[in-house]
Each structure stands twice: as structure tokens, then as C-alpha cells.
Design a protein around this motif. Sequence first.
Motif, PDB file in Angstrom:
ATOM      1  N   UNK A   1       0.825  -1.199   0.000  1.00  0.00           N
ATOM      2  CA  UNK A   1       0.000   0.000   0.000  1.00  0.00           C
ATOM      3  C   UNK A   1       0.864   1.255   0.000  1.00  0.00           C
ATOM      4  N   UNK A   2       1.998   1.189   0.673  1.00  0.00           N
ATOM      5  CA  UNK A   2       2.886   2.354   0.775  1.00  0.00           C
ATOM      6  C   UNK A   2       4.213   2.180   0.060  1.00  0.00           C
ATOM      7  N   UNK A   3       4.731   0.946   0.006  1.00  0.00           N
ATOM      8  CA  UNK A   3       6.063   0.687  -0.546  1.00  0.00           C
ATOM      9  C   UNK A   3       5.989   0.085  -1.944  1.00  0.00           C
ATOM     10  N   UNK A   4       6.738   0.637  -2.904  1.00  0.00           N
ATOM     11  CA  UNK A   4       6.903  -0.084  -4.169  1.00  0.00           C
ATOM     12  C   UNK A   4       7.774  -1.327  -3.930  1.00  0.00           C
ATOM     13  N   UNK A   5       7.392  -2.446  -4.541  1.00  0.00           N
ATOM     14  CA  UNK A   5       8.137  -3.698  -4.396  1.00  0.00           C
ATOM     15  C   UNK A   5       8.125  -4.392  -5.758  1.00  0.00           C
TER      16      UNK A   5
ATOM     17  N   UNK B   1       8.076  -2.535  15.329  1.00  0.00           N
ATOM     18  CA  UNK B   1       7.581  -1.198  15.678  1.00  0.00           C
ATOM     19  C   UNK B   1       8.475  -0.143  15.036  1.00  0.00           C
ATOM     20  N   UNK B   2       8.117   0.264  13.854  1.00  0.00           N
ATOM     21  CA  UNK B   2       8.938   1.211  13.093  1.00  0.00           C
ATOM     22  C   UNK B   2       9.128   2.548  13.805  1.00  0.00           C
ATOM     23  N   UNK B   3       8.191   2.942  14.636  1.00  0.00           N
ATOM     24  CA  UNK B   3       8.314   4.220  15.341  1.00  0.00           C
ATOM     25  C   UNK B   3       9.500   4.218  16.315  1.00  0.00           C
ATOM     26  N   UNK B   4       9.831   3.063  16.863  1.00  0.00           N
ATOM     27  CA  UNK B   4      10.994   2.974  17.749  1.00  0.00           C
ATOM     28  C   UNK B   4      12.304   3.058  16.973  1.00  0.00           C
ATOM     29  N   UNK B   5      12.231   2.805  15.679  1.00  0.00           N
ATOM     30  CA  UNK B   5      13.431   2.859  14.847  1.00  0.00           C
ATOM     31  C   UNK B   5      13.553   4.225  14.166  1.00  0.00           C
ATOM     32  N   UNK B   6      12.458   4.691  13.560  1.00  0.00           N
ATOM     33  CA  UNK B   6      12.482   5.914  12.756  1.00  0.00           C
ATOM     34  C   UNK B   6      11.917   7.139  13.469  1.00  0.00           C
ATOM     35  N   UNK B   7      11.238   6.940  14.581  1.00  0.00           N
ATOM     36  CA  UNK B   7      10.627   8.052  15.300  1.00  0.00           C
ATOM     37  C   UNK B   7       9.149   8.196  14.980  1.00  0.00           C
ATOM     38  N   UNK B   8       8.510   9.070  15.690  1.00  0.00           N
ATOM     39  CA  UNK B   8       7.064   9.259  15.563  1.00  0.00           C
ATOM     40  C   UNK B   8       6.631   9.792  14.201  1.00  0.00           C
TER      41      UNK B   8
ATOM     42  N   UNK C   1       7.212   8.627  11.297  1.00  0.00           N
ATOM     43  CA  UNK C   1       6.846   7.596  10.323  1.00  0.00           C
ATOM     44  C   UNK C   1       5.367   7.258  10.455  1.00  0.00           C
ATOM     45  N   UNK C   2       4.751   6.990   9.326  1.00  0.00           N
ATOM     46  CA  UNK C   2       3.336   6.601   9.364  1.00  0.00           C
ATOM     47  C   UNK C   2       3.165   5.094   9.263  1.00  0.00           C
ATOM     48  N   UNK C   3       4.279   4.361   9.205  1.00  0.00           N
ATOM     49  CA  UNK C   3       4.206   2.898   9.182  1.00  0.00           C
ATOM     50  C   UNK C   3       3.683   2.416  10.529  1.00  0.00           C
TER      51      UNK C   3
ATOM     52  N   UNK D   1      -2.800   4.482  18.848  1.00  0.00           N
ATOM     53  CA  UNK D   1      -3.778   5.564  18.808  1.00  0.00           C
ATOM     54  C   UNK D   1      -5.151   5.141  18.327  1.00  0.00           C
ATOM     55  N   UNK D   2      -5.230   4.530  17.177  1.00  0.00           N
ATOM     56  CA  UNK D   2      -6.527   4.193  16.594  1.00  0.00           C
ATOM     57  C   UNK D   2      -6.564   2.690  16.330  1.00  0.00           C
ATOM     58  N   UNK D   3      -7.374   1.985  17.099  1.00  0.00           N
ATOM     59  CA  UNK D   3      -7.485   0.532  16.960  1.00  0.00           C
ATOM     60  C   UNK D   3      -8.963   0.167  16.972  1.00  0.00           C
ATOM     61  N   UNK D   4      -9.410  -0.549  15.964  1.00  0.00           N
ATOM     62  CA  UNK D   4     -10.794  -1.011  15.930  1.00  0.00           C
ATOM     63  C   UNK D   4     -11.069  -1.965  17.083  1.00  0.00           C
ATOM     64  N   UNK D   5     -12.275  -1.940  17.593  1.00  0.00           N
ATOM     65  CA  UNK D   5     -12.657  -2.771  18.752  1.00  0.00           C
ATOM     66  C   UNK D   5     -12.276  -4.240  18.561  1.00  0.00           C
ATOM     67  N   UNK D   6     -12.538  -4.785  17.384  1.00  0.00           N
ATOM     68  CA  UNK D   6     -12.269  -6.215  17.185  1.00  0.00           C
ATOM     69  C   UNK D   6     -10.772  -6.522  17.112  1.00  0.00           C
ATOM     70  N   UNK D   7      -9.918  -5.489  16.993  1.00  0.00           N
ATOM     71  CA  UNK D   7      -8.475  -5.701  16.917  1.00  0.00           C
ATOM     72  C   UNK D   7      -7.746  -5.353  18.210  1.00  0.00           C
ATOM     73  N   UNK D   8      -8.468  -4.854  19.193  1.00  0.00           N
ATOM     74  CA  UNK D   8      -7.830  -4.480  20.454  1.00  0.00           C
ATOM     75  C   UNK D   8      -7.169  -5.693  21.104  1.00  0.00           C
ATOM     76  N   UNK D   9      -5.965  -5.482  21.619  1.00  0.00           N
ATOM     77  CA  UNK D   9      -5.262  -6.538  22.338  1.00  0.00           C
ATOM     78  C   UNK D   9      -4.550  -7.549  21.472  1.00  0.00           C
ATOM     79  N   UNK D  10      -4.510  -7.317  20.162  1.00  0.00           N
ATOM     80  CA  UNK D  10      -3.800  -8.246  19.289  1.00  0.00           C
ATOM     81  C   UNK D  10      -2.970  -7.468  18.270  1.00  0.00           C
ATOM     82  N   UNK D  11      -1.767  -7.945  17.978  1.00  0.00           N
ATOM     83  CA  UNK D  11      -0.925  -7.260  16.996  1.00  0.00           C
ATOM     84  C   UNK D  11      -1.437  -7.509  15.580  1.00  0.00           C
ATOM     85  N   UNK D  12      -0.962  -6.703  14.644  1.00  0.00           N
ATOM     86  CA  UNK D  12      -1.339  -6.888  13.237  1.00  0.00           C
ATOM     87  C   UNK D  12      -0.795  -8.219  12.731  1.00  0.00           C
ATOM     88  N   UNK D  13       0.459  -8.509  13.051  1.00  0.00           N
ATOM     89  CA  UNK D  13       1.086  -9.765  12.654  1.00  0.00           C
ATOM     90  C   UNK D  13       1.359 -10.617  13.887  1.00  0.00           C
TER      91      UNK D  13
END
Length: 152
Positions: free
Chosen positions: A63-67, A101-108, A110-112, A122-134
Motif C-alpha cells: 500500500x505504501x512501498x513499491x516492491x 515497531x517502526x516508530x521505535x526505529x524511525x521516530x514518531x 513515520x506513518x508505518x 492511537x486508533x485501533x478497531x474494537x475487534x483488533x484491540x489486544x492483538x498485533x497486526x502480525x
Amino acid sequence: MKFLALAGGAILAASAALAAQEIAPGDVRIDDGAYAQSLTGVPGDPVAGRAAAADRGKGNCMTCHPITDMSDLPFHGDLAPTLDGVADRYNEAELRAIVINSKEVFGEQTFMPAMYRIEGLNIVGKKYEGQPILTAQEVEDVVAYLLTLKEE
């Protein structure tokens, strides 16, 4: 029948041992832009990592990176740096930290999103609370895939 029960028990014991090695999102401490330890103790699978990176409900890297390696798939973004040659720019521990956690590497700035974090978001949908993306293994798989992306 007794053999099957013993084999099943051995498989369950091995699975439990692997799960015991998994590092929980809250226990990850990125040090100086890197995280050297595997989250699972199981080597990453680059094929599964490519699938997770392409999955719009998981890594969603395109979505953000060309590959170039994913040129067979539609809708690549160009908001973030290309991932072509990323394995030449970062080592395994650095790539793992970026995915976790890209923010710990690149700082706040980054939008990754943090892929393996559940607190301080900051913004997490109810059904995703408490679980990582991966999952921890998906992080390892994505890192294994990224390590294949070297300059030609």
C-alpha cells in the motif's frame, strides 16, 4: 492406536515448547534500532512472509512501498521508500525491529504502523484491540522475505 496417541502427545508437547519460546509483544525491547532475537525460535519462511506482506489484512506493505518482486499484484503505493534492496540497507535484526515497531526505529514521524505491538496505539478497531497486526511467526516470515530483497 497407542502409537498414534503417543505421536499426538509428542506433537502437542513440541508445539507447547515452541509456543513457550514465543516473545509476547509487551516483552519486546528494541535496542538501538535492532532486535536480534527471533520472536519464535522458528526460522522465518520467505514464501509465507511474501504472502503476509501482500495481504491487505495483514502486512499490507504494498500500500505504501513499491516492491518490484510483487509487480504481479495490483495497487502499489509510492508514499514510502521502495523495498527493493532493503536487505542491502538493513540487517536481519534491524528489519525485525522495523517490522515490530517502526516508530521505535524511525521516530514518531513515520506513518508505518507497528506490526507487533498492542500497547500505546492511537486508533485501533474494537475487534483488533489486544492483538498485533502480525503474529510473532508472521513477523519472522516477513523478515525472512525482506532478507530476499537485494539489489540485482
